[in-house]
Design a protein around this motif. Sequence first.
Motif, PDB file in Angstrom:
ATOM      1  N   GLY A 111       0.782  -1.227   0.000  1.00 16.82           N
ATOM      2  CA  GLY A 111       0.000   0.000   0.000  1.00 16.82           C
ATOM      3  C   GLY A 111       0.810   1.271   0.000  1.00 16.82           C
ATOM      4  N   VAL A 112       2.121   1.167  -0.269  1.00 14.75           N
ATOM      5  CA  VAL A 112       2.976   2.348  -0.306  1.00 14.75           C
ATOM      6  C   VAL A 112       2.891   3.000  -1.692  1.00 14.75           C
ATOM      7  CG1 VAL A 112       5.335   3.230  -0.076  1.00 14.75           C
ATOM      8  CG2 VAL A 112       4.571   1.312   1.351  1.00 14.75           C
ATOM      9  N   CYS A 113       2.738   4.314  -1.722  1.00 17.45           N
ATOM     10  CA  CYS A 113       2.747   5.046  -2.990  1.00 17.45           C
ATOM     11  C   CYS A 113       4.198   5.321  -3.377  1.00 17.45           C
ATOM     12  CB  CYS A 113       1.982   6.355  -2.866  1.00 17.45           C
ATOM     13  SG  CYS A 113       1.967   7.331  -4.392  1.00 17.45           S
ATOM     14  N   VAL A 114       4.668   4.663  -4.429  1.00 18.57           N
ATOM     15  CA  VAL A 114       6.039   4.839  -4.914  1.00 18.57           C
ATOM     16  C   VAL A 114       6.001   5.743  -6.135  1.00 18.57           C
ATOM     17  CG1 VAL A 114       8.114   3.697  -5.780  1.00 18.57           C
ATOM     18  CG2 VAL A 114       6.671   2.537  -4.087  1.00 18.57           C
ATOM     19  N   SER A 115       6.812   6.799  -6.112  1.00 17.36           N
ATOM     20  CA  SER A 115       6.943   7.701  -7.257  1.00 17.36           C
ATOM     21  C   SER A 115       8.385   7.661  -7.753  1.00 17.36           C
ATOM     22  CB  SER A 115       6.521   9.123  -6.860  1.00 17.36           C
ATOM     23  OG  SER A 115       7.320   9.599  -5.790  1.00 17.36           O
ATOM     24  N   LEU A 116       8.725   8.521  -8.707  1.00 20.44           N
ATOM     25  CA  LEU A 116      10.032   8.437  -9.358  1.00 20.44           C
ATOM     26  C   LEU A 116      10.756   9.780  -9.297  1.00 20.44           C
ATOM     27  CD1 LEU A 116      11.596   6.195 -10.935  1.00 20.44           C
ATOM     28  CD2 LEU A 116      10.781   7.282 -13.028  1.00 20.44           C
ATOM     29  N   GLY A 117      12.071   9.708  -9.020  1.00 17.43           N
ATOM     30  CA  GLY A 117      12.891  10.911  -9.001  1.00 17.43           C
ATOM     31  C   GLY A 117      14.216  10.683  -9.700  1.00 17.43           C
ATOM     32  N   CYS A 118      14.802  11.764 -10.196  1.00 15.85           N
ATOM     33  CA  CYS A 118      16.143  11.693 -10.796  1.00 15.85           C
ATOM     34  C   CYS A 118      17.226  11.662  -9.727  1.00 15.85           C
ATOM     35  CB  CYS A 118      16.398  12.911 -11.685  1.00 15.85           C
ATOM     36  SG  CYS A 118      15.421  12.958 -13.183  1.00 15.85           S
TER      37      CYS A 118
END
Length: 464
Positions: free
Chosen positions: A314-321
């Motif tokens: 249930g963790v919201c994973v997003s993306l970063g440089c």
Amino acid sequence: MESTILIRNARAIVTCDGQDRVYYDSDMLIQGPKIVKIGKNLTDPHDQEIDATDKFVYPGLINTHHHFFQTFVRNLKTIDYPNMTVPQWLDKIYRIFQVIDDQVIYYSSLTAMADLLKHGCTCAFDHQYCFTKATGKAPVDRQMEAASQLGIRYHAGRGVNTLPREEGSTIPANMLETTDEYLKDCERIIKLYHDSKPYSMSQIVMAPCQPINSYPETFIETVSFAREKGVRMHTHLGEGENEIMVERWGKRTLDWCGEIGFLGPDVWIAHGWELTPEEYEVLAKAGTGVSHCPGPAILGGFPILPIGQMQEAGVCVSLGCDGSATNDSSSLLDSMRTAWMMQAWHSKQRGGCISPYEMLKIATVNGAKTLGRNDLGSLEPEKGADLFMVDAGVLELTGTLHDPRNLLARTGVTGNVWLTMVNGQVVFQDGHLTRVDEGKLAREGEAVCTKVLREPCEAFHNLG
């Protein structure tokens, strides 16, 4: 009356909406900052038309962790991150960081933002913790100036470090601030730049750099002030600091954050590769997201997040440089490709791999959720008109066009996109930034880099 744009005859529009719809041979009507309609053969009146024949259209990518000021600390074999320990890297890198001034902040931010826009990123968060004697309190202001010039949506993370080296931090004296200084400046920039309305182009995030480099009251006061002002919070967490936190406070970093209230749906963290499955459950229950930054994790030899397991929890994973001093790039398309391939590398041990399309949604839908932007992240009516287009009518993509949803990360589409639109405005098209004289800015930036960093800093010497 707001102007209207009709995107005509797109080969495919990949919406990333709740139904994962793809519209083929279709049009999109945009009015002002928002999408109004998607469908075939739209006949609505419009002021401008963009011919999207042979183009694939995607929601704008959303970057949830970066350090723009590091863009002028790239391509240095004297600071060879893959072959250094973290303490060795910190020792060398902070010798450069501490001499950065506001001109470096401005031009390095332009550089990073341009790179992001050219690779389909339309909304970017930057964790700005480089406040030196030379920059004063100007960094966020200079970044807002740069963002406004280029036309990118910008969420500024106002970072801070308050703990001196003699008390256990890694921060040189002339990069330290007091908690009071930091809070006063947060109040100033929130009043100036934080816009919580739909289609906002600028917001402020309170973002102490990391728990091991600040006094506890810096984080405690951040929690109180941020929630009073209605802004989000961010920090580095779970990237190798737990041993120090246990020694210093007798508890792991996530437990420490939980005790002071630095967890919740208004908080997200960067990295998290040191977290345990039990801690994934804590994050999920709190609604705290994680920005995954694959480039520096690989270059530093750190563990690769089990994204499938985290999302199942249930963790919201997003993306970063992440910062250019540990990545050397500001391309979120490249980060998508890298992140997906590293998930594939572990697929046999971890019981499968997320799809390239799921990685696209991590970089769009989840990025919007992480930043609290329910007006962004997908292509559908009433959402912000943030998008990019890829030219699918080129020879190198021949034979792949049957599946536009999975195309990007799967086939390594990591070069410049054909067009980037932010808030209904074309800011990059066919190789050109539309709002600035790119060559002039590049020359000015090179001159600033040479004067402020290359000439005085040893790391730029003896490169032959």
